[in-house]
Every structure is written in structure tokens, then in C-alpha cells.
Design a protein around this motif. Structure first.
Motif, PDB file in Angstrom:
ATOM      1  N   GLU A 173      48.341  46.155 102.032  1.00 45.80           N
ATOM      2  CA  GLU A 173      47.311  45.175 101.686  1.00 45.80           C
ATOM      3  C   GLU A 173      47.899  43.775 101.562  1.00 45.80           C
ATOM      4  O   GLU A 173      47.330  42.797 102.060  1.00 45.80           O
ATOM      5  CB  GLU A 173      46.623  45.582 100.373  1.00 45.80           C
ATOM      6  N   ALA A 174      49.046  43.655 100.890  1.00 45.05           N
ATOM      7  CA  ALA A 174      49.658  42.344 100.673  1.00 45.05           C
ATOM      8  C   ALA A 174      50.104  41.710 101.989  1.00 45.05           C
ATOM      9  O   ALA A 174      49.853  40.522 102.244  1.00 45.05           O
ATOM     10  CB  ALA A 174      50.844  42.474  99.714  1.00 45.05           C
ATOM     11  N   GLU A 210      47.065  40.799 104.245  1.00 46.74           N
ATOM     12  CA  GLU A 210      46.346  39.630 103.728  1.00 46.74           C
ATOM     13  C   GLU A 210      47.130  38.350 104.010  1.00 46.74           C
ATOM     14  O   GLU A 210      46.552  37.334 104.422  1.00 46.74           O
ATOM     15  CB  GLU A 210      46.119  39.778 102.227  1.00 46.74           C
ATOM     16  N   HIS A 211      48.432  38.418 103.793  1.00 53.16           N
ATOM     17  CA  HIS A 211      49.263  37.231 104.019  1.00 53.16           C
ATOM     18  C   HIS A 211      49.297  36.850 105.496  1.00 53.16           C
ATOM     19  O   HIS A 211      49.246  35.660 105.843  1.00 53.16           O
ATOM     20  CB  HIS A 211      50.685  37.504 103.527  1.00 53.16           C
ATOM     21  N   VAL A 223      56.231  43.475  90.608  1.00 56.76           N
ATOM     22  CA  VAL A 223      55.477  44.336  91.518  1.00 56.76           C
ATOM     23  C   VAL A 223      55.793  45.799  91.247  1.00 56.76           C
ATOM     24  O   VAL A 223      54.904  46.650  91.161  1.00 56.76           O
ATOM     25  CB  VAL A 223      55.798  43.980  92.990  1.00 56.76           C
ATOM     26  N   ARG A 242      55.167  36.904  94.568  1.00 63.94           N
ATOM     27  CA  ARG A 242      55.387  37.437  93.226  1.00 63.94           C
ATOM     28  C   ARG A 242      56.833  37.871  93.064  1.00 63.94           C
ATOM     29  O   ARG A 242      57.588  37.963  94.036  1.00 63.94           O
ATOM     30  CB  ARG A 242      54.454  38.620  92.964  1.00 63.94           C
ATOM     31  N   SER A 246      52.998  38.351  98.636  1.00 68.70           N
ATOM     32  CA  SER A 246      52.050  37.970  97.584  1.00 68.70           C
ATOM     33  C   SER A 246      52.596  36.892  96.660  1.00 68.70           C
ATOM     34  O   SER A 246      51.960  36.550  95.658  1.00 68.70           O
ATOM     35  CB  SER A 246      51.665  39.203  96.762  1.00 68.70           C
ATOM     36  N   THR A 268      56.360  43.340  99.672  1.00 68.62           N
ATOM     37  CA  THR A 268      55.109  43.131  98.932  1.00 68.62           C
ATOM     38  C   THR A 268      55.182  41.859  98.111  1.00 68.62           C
ATOM     39  O   THR A 268      54.240  41.048  98.095  1.00 68.62           O
ATOM     40  CB  THR A 268      54.825  44.328  98.004  1.00 68.62           C
TER      41      THR A 268
END
Length: 365
Positions: free
Chosen positions: A312-313, A316-317, A294, A289, A287, A283
Motif C-alpha cells: 500500500e505504501a 501510493e507513493h 513502522v 516515516r 511513507s 515501507t
């Protein structure tokens, strides 16, 4: 002449020395990337996954964008070093090349090629084998591990000479930098030993005042250790990976089945909670991060929330990469053209290098 490699185990002193050289190379690349040529690549044993992506592919794209000349070998001959068959190897070679381009490698600047199609590269194994010993090859960590895992099955000659074939991949194109993890340092040392011994034994062509081969150095990867979704080593054969080409739905299904633990409070503790920490790390990487941040944000959300956030991360990436990959799959002739151009360029370089080698051996007739 280089001394025999007495011990291929990685000592702390060896690692510290490699780290110091790697730091100097990294700084030199930032000053003048034109001084460097990188060789890296993969064996086409299956589709590439997030371990490959976060572990090495992103760094290859970064190096190329910094201006470093990039050569990517698809090591198809090495598929048969330790197995009876190759599988759908042509499809896998095409898939690897597709992934390289999809993640951001510029095919107009990089050389992407399967080494089986470069006769001059493979011919280098003959003079290279003349400067290494059977005992040295058997002490190589990869070869030792293979020997121990055979359960009495005889090891193939190709497996024994695996480190020499890797050296040929590196040296034929005169790469002076190879991005590796610390476990691959012995392979790179073997390539340097071969380069040194060739020069000491055979010299270089008349009228040439420099060695045929540069001494390749390691650019150590700071890639994180990513586990498979079942908490074991990420492996194509185990089905515990998320492939680069998977859809968002397939990714969600894989993550939903990922192994976690019974503690609802999410923390980043790779040593004591490897499965949970692995999802946190994925994650964070997706993202951009910090994994501790996280984990703290999810807190008491439990494994369900962690898997939702991870899905989701990652999706999206990977969305633009997968979109680009879909475009490439719709036009397979484009990728085939990239591979053909890579083969042509690799053969030009291999033939030029082989000419120098034969001159040094006084075998140019």
C-alpha cells in the motif's frame, strides 16, 4: 604533480575527510546553489528500480529543486565494458530518460544525454590516459573486482580504462560536485588526480589564469542500503527488484513473493533480520516515516501484514510517478526531443572543453 595513487582502498581517515568536505558542500549549496554543477547518471543495463529511486533519483530531484545545475549522463558505452552485447540499449536509454523525467527531473533545466553521442567527451580519454598508469588503474576497486571475477577470461581494455572514462564524463562538463556513495570515492579521486596531473603537465591555454578542469568533490549520499526482494543485493538481472515503471498489480505480486522469516513479531533489525527489515525500510521510505516506528506499529501482525502495508505504501507513493511515466510513454517523441536537446548541449560543452585541452596541448592548428 599529483603523487601516484598507492592504495585505492577507503580508509576511515579518507572517509572522514570526504564526509567533512561533503558537509561543507551541502551547506554551500543551501547558501548559493549557482556555484555548483552536478554530474550524475546510470548505465542503461536495464530498467531503473526502487533501489535507484530511493538511493539516488530522489536526491537528484532535490538538488535540482534547490537550484543546482544538473547534468545526467546515460553511460551507454559503459554497458560494453564487461559484457559481449548491449541488449536493447536504445530502448533502455529511452527508458532511463523517461524515468528521470517521471520522478521529477525538469527536462527544461537538466541536461540528459547518452555519452556515446558526444565525441568530444570520449576524445578526452586520449590525453587523460597519458597521465595515469596501468598499475594505478588495476588498483581501482571496480577494476580489481572485475579482474577477480573473470575466472581467467581476459579483461577488456575498455574495462581497464573504465575509471578514466568516468573521469571524462565528470570533467568534460566541468562538474564540481558528484553525488556518490562511499564505495565510489576512488573513482572520484581518480578524476581529481587526472585534473591535477593534466594541469601540472600541460598547463592551461595562453591567456587563461585558471585550470581547464575544476577538482570535482563528492557529495556523499546518505541513501539507505536497500536489498532485493529475495534478501540479496538488488539487481536488475536477478528479477528481485520493483521497477519504477511497474504497475500496482505487478508490485503487489513481487512483494507477495518477497523473502521474510518465521518470526511473526516484526522488528527493524537490519543486521539479524535483513529480509524483514528491508520491507520495513521500503515501507518507511515510501511513507516518509521512521522504520522502527513502522515495525512497532505492525508488531505481531506477521509477514502478511508487513507485505500488505508495504504494498500500500509503495503503490501510493509511486502512483503519481507512474501516472507521469504513462503520459511520457504515450508521447515518446517528447522524450526523444529531450535526449536530442541534451546531446546538442553536451556536444557544445564538450567541444568547448576539448578546444581548451588542445590549446593546452599546443595542438590547435
Amino acid at each position: 604533480m599529483s603523487q601516484p595513487i598507492e592504495d585505492t582502498e577507503i580508509t576511515s581517515a579518507t572517509l572522514q575527510h570526504a564526509e567533512a568536505i561533503s558537509a561543507k558542500i551541502d551547506a554551500a549549496i543551501k547558501r548559493d546553489p549557482s556555484e555548483f554543477r552536478v554530474l550524475t547518471g546510470d548505465r542503461p543495463t536495464g530498467n531503473l528500480h526502487l533501489g535507484h529511486y530511493f538511493g539516488s533519483l530522489r536526491n537528484r530531484v532535490k538538488l535540482q529543486r534547490e537550484g543546482v545545475e544538473t547534468w545526467l549522463v546515460i553511460a551507454d558505452f559503459q554497458v560494453i565494458t564487461d559484457r559481449d552485447g548491449t541488449g536493447p540499449i536504445k530502448e533502455r536509454v529511452h527508458s532511463l530518460a523517461t524515468d528521470y523525467i517521471a520522478v521529477g527531473i525538469d527536462p527544461d533545466k537538466a541536461v540528459i544525454f547518452p555519452h556515446s553521442q558526444v565525441p568530444g567527451l570520449n576524445e578526452l580519454m586520449l590525453p587523460f590516459l597519458s597521465v595515469v598508469t596501468d598499475a594505478e588503474l588495476r588498483r581501482n576497486p571496480t577494476v580489481k573486482a572485475e579482474l577477480e571475477a573473470t575466472n581467467g577470461r581476459p579483461m577488456s581494455g575498455l574495462m581497464l580504462t573504465y575509471p578514466v572514462h568516468q573521469a571524462a564524463d565528470i570533467l568534460f562538463c566541468k562538474a564540481n560536485v558528484v553525488p556518490v556513495g562511499k564505495d565510489q570515492l576512488p573513482h572520484l579521486e581518480q578524476a581529481r588526480v587526472i585534473a591535477d596531473r593534466f594541469e601540472a603537465r600541460y598547463g592551461h591555454p595562453a591567456g587563461q589564469d585558471h585550470p581547464v578542469f575544476p577538482r570535482p568533490q563528492a557529495l556523499l549520499s546518505e541513501a539507505p542500503s536497500i536489498l532485493g526482494l529475495d534478501g540479496t543485493k538488488m539487481s536488475k538481472s536477478k528479477g528481485n527488484t520493483i521497477e519504477i515503471g511497474m504497475s500496482a498489480d505487478e508490485t503487489a505480486k513481487r512483494i507477495k513473493k518477497a523473502v521474510t522469516d518465521s518470526d511473526r513479531h516484526i522488528t527493524y533489525d537490519p543486521e539479524h533480520r535483513p529480509e524483514v527489515s528491508n520491507l520495513v525500510l521500503l515501507t518507511a521510505l515510501a511513507s516518509d516515516r521512521d522504520p522502527v516506528e513502522v515495525a512497532e506499529e505492525i508488531g505481531d501482525g506477521g509477514a502478511g501484514t508487513l507485505k500488505k502495508v508495504a504494498t500500500e505504501a509503495i503503490n501510493e507513493h509511486m502512483a503519481p510517478i507512474r501516472a507521469r511515466r504513462a503520459e511520457l510513454e504515450a508521447d515518446p517523441s517528447y522524450v526523444d526531443g529531450v535526449i536530442r536537446r541534451g546531446i546538442e548541449r553536451a556536444n557544445e560543452q564538450a567541444n568547448a572543453t576539448l578546444h581548451e585541452v588542445l590549446e593546452s596541448l599546443q595542438m590547435s592548428y
